[in-house]
Write a protein that holds these residues in place. Structure first.
Motif, PDB file in Angstrom:
ATOM      1  N   VAL A  52       0.857  -1.185   0.000  1.00 27.41           N
ATOM      2  CA  VAL A  52       0.000   0.000   0.000  1.00 27.41           C
ATOM      3  C   VAL A  52       0.894   1.236   0.000  1.00 27.41           C
ATOM      4  N   LEU A  53       0.797   2.044  -1.053  1.00 31.01           N
ATOM      5  CA  LEU A  53       1.613   3.256  -1.171  1.00 31.01           C
ATOM      6  C   LEU A  53       0.762   4.466  -0.814  1.00 31.01           C
ATOM      7  N   VAL A  54       1.270   5.304   0.086  1.00 32.03           N
ATOM      8  CA  VAL A  54       0.472   6.365   0.703  1.00 32.03           C
ATOM      9  C   VAL A  54       1.003   7.743   0.306  1.00 32.03           C
ATOM     10  N   PHE A  55       0.093   8.660  -0.002  1.00 29.88           N
ATOM     11  CA  PHE A  55       0.411  10.080  -0.155  1.00 29.88           C
ATOM     12  C   PHE A  55       0.298  10.694   1.242  1.00 29.88           C
ATOM     13  N   PRO A  56       1.444  11.009   1.887  1.00 29.94           N
ATOM     14  CA  PRO A  56       1.442  11.235   3.342  1.00 29.94           C
ATOM     15  C   PRO A  56       1.117  12.661   3.779  1.00 29.94           C
ATOM     16  N   PHE A  57       0.060  13.245   3.218  1.00 27.49           N
ATOM     17  CA  PHE A  57      -0.279  14.625   3.562  1.00 27.49           C
ATOM     18  C   PHE A  57      -1.775  14.758   3.808  1.00 27.49           C
ATOM     19  N   ALA A  58      -2.107  15.772   4.625  1.00 24.16           N
ATOM     20  CA  ALA A  58      -3.496  16.102   4.957  1.00 24.16           C
ATOM     21  C   ALA A  58      -4.213  14.856   5.466  1.00 24.16           C
ATOM     22  N   SER A  59      -5.432  14.612   4.980  1.00 28.61           N
ATOM     23  CA  SER A  59      -6.222  13.487   5.480  1.00 28.61           C
ATOM     24  C   SER A  59      -5.984  12.202   4.708  1.00 28.61           C
ATOM     25  N   HIS A  60      -5.091  12.240   3.697  1.00 30.86           N
ATOM     26  CA  HIS A  60      -4.919  11.079   2.818  1.00 30.86           C
ATOM     27  C   HIS A  60      -4.486   9.811   3.550  1.00 30.86           C
ATOM     28  N   PRO A  61      -3.465   9.843   4.440  1.00 32.07           N
ATOM     29  CA  PRO A  61      -3.041   8.592   5.079  1.00 32.07           C
ATOM     30  C   PRO A  61      -4.160   7.913   5.868  1.00 32.07           C
ATOM     31  N   GLY A  62      -4.910   8.699   6.639  1.00 33.53           N
ATOM     32  CA  GLY A  62      -5.996   8.128   7.412  1.00 33.53           C
ATOM     33  C   GLY A  62      -7.081   7.537   6.533  1.00 33.53           C
ATOM     34  N   SER A  63      -7.370   8.204   5.414  1.00 33.64           N
ATOM     35  CA  SER A  63      -8.391   7.700   4.498  1.00 33.64           C
ATOM     36  C   SER A  63      -7.949   6.404   3.828  1.00 33.64           C
ATOM     37  N   VAL A  64      -6.671   6.339   3.424  1.00 39.96           N
ATOM     38  CA  VAL A  64      -6.166   5.107   2.815  1.00 39.96           C
ATOM     39  C   VAL A  64      -6.200   3.963   3.825  1.00 39.96           C
ATOM     40  N   LEU A  65      -5.833   4.256   5.082  1.00 34.07           N
ATOM     41  CA  LEU A  65      -5.878   3.220   6.109  1.00 34.07           C
ATOM     42  C   LEU A  65      -7.308   2.730   6.316  1.00 34.07           C
ATOM     43  N   GLN A  66      -8.258   3.638   6.286  1.00 32.08           N
ATOM     44  CA  GLN A  66      -9.662   3.260   6.422  1.00 32.08           C
ATOM     45  C   GLN A  66     -10.083   2.331   5.275  1.00 32.08           C
ATOM     46  N   PHE A  67      -9.612   2.644   4.069  1.00 32.05           N
ATOM     47  CA  PHE A  67      -9.886   1.817   2.892  1.00 32.05           C
ATOM     48  C   PHE A  67      -9.305   0.412   3.069  1.00 32.05           C
ATOM     49  N   VAL A  68      -8.065   0.351   3.515  1.00 28.55           N
ATOM     50  CA  VAL A  68      -7.407  -0.942   3.710  1.00 28.55           C
ATOM     51  C   VAL A  68      -8.105  -1.742   4.806  1.00 28.55           C
ATOM     52  N   ARG A  69      -8.527  -1.066   5.863  1.00 28.55           N
ATOM     53  CA  ARG A  69      -9.251  -1.744   6.935  1.00 28.55           C
ATOM     54  C   ARG A  69     -10.560  -2.342   6.427  1.00 28.55           C
ATOM     55  N   SER A  70     -11.214  -1.647   5.481  1.00 30.22           N
ATOM     56  CA  SER A  70     -12.449  -2.180   4.911  1.00 30.22           C
ATOM     57  C   SER A  70     -12.180  -3.474   4.152  1.00 30.22           C
ATOM     58  N   ILE A  71     -11.064  -3.512   3.412  1.00 28.91           N
ATOM     59  CA  ILE A  71     -10.706  -4.724   2.687  1.00 28.91           C
ATOM     60  C   ILE A  71     -10.346  -5.836   3.665  1.00 28.91           C
ATOM     61  N   SER A  72      -9.544  -5.500   4.663  1.00 26.56           N
ATOM     62  CA  SER A  72      -9.073  -6.523   5.602  1.00 26.56           C
ATOM     63  C   SER A  72     -10.211  -7.105   6.431  1.00 26.56           C
TER      64      SER A  72
END
Length: 446
Positions: free
Chosen positions: A15-35
């Motif tokens: 999982v490659l993350v754009f580490p600014f603003a709300s992006h990291p938290g949103s990507v983590l939320q997405f990954v948690r939905s898959i997991s």
């Protein structure tokens, strides 16, 4: 040691993350939905160490592990745009090297590459790895359509000076959408500047993705969704992520919920301009003066300089207002006392307002915020736009009256309530977003 994916073995996903603003938290939320649907999958979350340390400070991520990429001295210097440009200058090589290192350390190959859609070069990395590329777009359908139509927009709009030109040549964009509603990097200027190049390359590369995912739901924008499906190999809408995979938190460190309990339904203006947003001092003062003169109850998540507030404002409004440095926004927007969200129109804030059943007052600033604001104003009609695009005392009072006191506010609350119901249906057991998420899990497994 080679690693062969099998149905009985965990699937390793980078999982490659754009580490600014709300992006990291949103990507983590997405990954948690898959997991949550595929607990046997293992995810490696590549991001800056400072971002990972804040996201993974707690527990509960057994199958999602952070992997820190560089965080050299001086990276945190400069304004946010300078930090982003420095990151983009090095990101492609850094991520590729980090993936190779992680595979060497574990002895396992990654079978899929998920990335923030901004990281267009992830498509090239995935191609070298011979694995699927799954980008996630963290905003709405309409702004994504604008990004993939950048060349057409530039051809039709032309040089600066045509900011008021309608965008009705784009599918399902009425003449109420203007060139000025788009990020200037799409319409004008040098496409080789770091941020403009990122957006332009993203618009091109997403057409090659295995599947494009969006943090939205299909029924929020049916016609634009249909247009996007014509362009991508496959499009899946998996949101709103914050209700599909909610993060349970009872953090109310400043007693905001108890304070809201003392107010009438739909009477309070909740004010927030995002994790990076800060109003110019003159607008901070104008908004504060409007709140005080109009006597509007307010809860302000304030990240600016309190010296920009009128002298004595906090004391004079203590009976009707509360100013705090942070709130649990989802909690706040689901409280019955909140009648309007005064917002920068970031996509997360829009989705959270919709699922809370709260209309908006929009004062966008950058990126996709202007086209988001125009969408909630003219398409869904659940937002009041600040006249002239900036806060004045008179304009703010007018907008607050419309949203909180007049018939227009009641009509907006009814319409946003309809969208709220559609969002809840989308993430329900048989909802469209749930079905799309299941389809995504199967694509990653295959």
């Amino acid at each position: 040691m080679s690693y062969k994916v099998a149905s009985t073995s965990p699937q390793n996903v980078a999982v490659l993350v754009f580490p600014f603003a709300s992006h990291p938290g949103s990507v983590l939320q997405f990954v948690r939905s898959i997991s949550a649907m595929a607990p046997d999958m293992k995810f490696t979350f590549f991001s800056l160490s400072r971002s990972n340390s804040s996201l993974f400070s707690g527990s509960g991520f057994d199958n999602i592990k952070p992997y820190n990429i560089w965080d050299d001295e001086g990276f945190g210097a400069g304004n946010p745009l300078q930090q982003i440009e420095l990151f983009l200058d090095r990101a492609a090589c850094t991520f590729e090297r980090a993936i190779e290192e992680a595979e060497a350390e574990t002895g396992h190959k990654f079978g899929c590459l998920i990335s923030d859609a901004f990281l267009w070069f992830a498509g090239d990395i995935a191609k070298k790895m011979h694995v699927p590329w799954v980008p996630i777009w963290m905003s709405g359908q309409r702004s994504l359509l604008a990004h993939i139509e950048t060349d057409i927009i530039r051809e039709k709009v032309g040089a600066p000076g045509q900011e008021d030109k309608p965008l009705d040549f784009l599918p399902d964009f009425s003449d109420e959408f203007r060139a000025s509603d788009l990020p200037k990097e799409i319409v004008f200027g040098n496409l080789e500047s770091p941020f403009a190049r990122m957006l332009h390359k993203m618009g091109e590369k997403l057409l090659q993705a295995t599947v494009v995912t969006i943090n939205s739901f299909e029924t929020m924008d049916l016609k634009v969704t249909a247009e996007l499906k014509k362009r991508f190999n496959k499009l899946l809408l998996v949101g709103p992520l914050h209700i599909a995979q909610p993060v349970v938190s009872d953090d109310d460190r400043d007693g905001c919920l108890q304070w809201l309990d003392k107010h009438k339904p739909a009477s309070v203006a909740y004010i927030s301009f995002g994790s990076l947003g800060a109003l110019p001092p003159i607008e901070v003062a104008a908004l504060a003066e409007a709140l005080e003169e109009g006597g509007f109850p307010f809860l302000w998540s304030f990240r600016g300089n309190k010296e920009d507030l009128p002298q004595g404002f906090v004391d004079r409004t203590s009976s009707i207002g509360k100013i705090v440095p942070w709130v649990n926004q989802v909690q706040i927007l689901n409280h019955s006392s909140v009648g309007v969200c005064v917002t920068h129109c970031g996509w997360n804030s829009i989705l959270e307002s919709v699922t809370g059943g709260v209309p908006m007052i929009g004062r966008p600033d950058l990126a996709d915020q202007k086209v988001n604001m125009r969408s909630v104003e003219v398409v869904w009609k659940i937002c009041v736009r600040i006249e002239g695009g900036v806060f004045t005392k008179t304009g703010a009072i007018k907008a607050l009256e419309q949203a909180l006191l007049l018939e227009q506010g009641k009509e907006m609350r009814h319409r946003v309530g309809v969208l709220k119901q559609l969002a809840q249906e989308a993430v329900g057991p048989n909802g469209l977003s749930t079905q799309d998420l299941k389809a995504l899990v199967e694509i990653i497994k295959s």
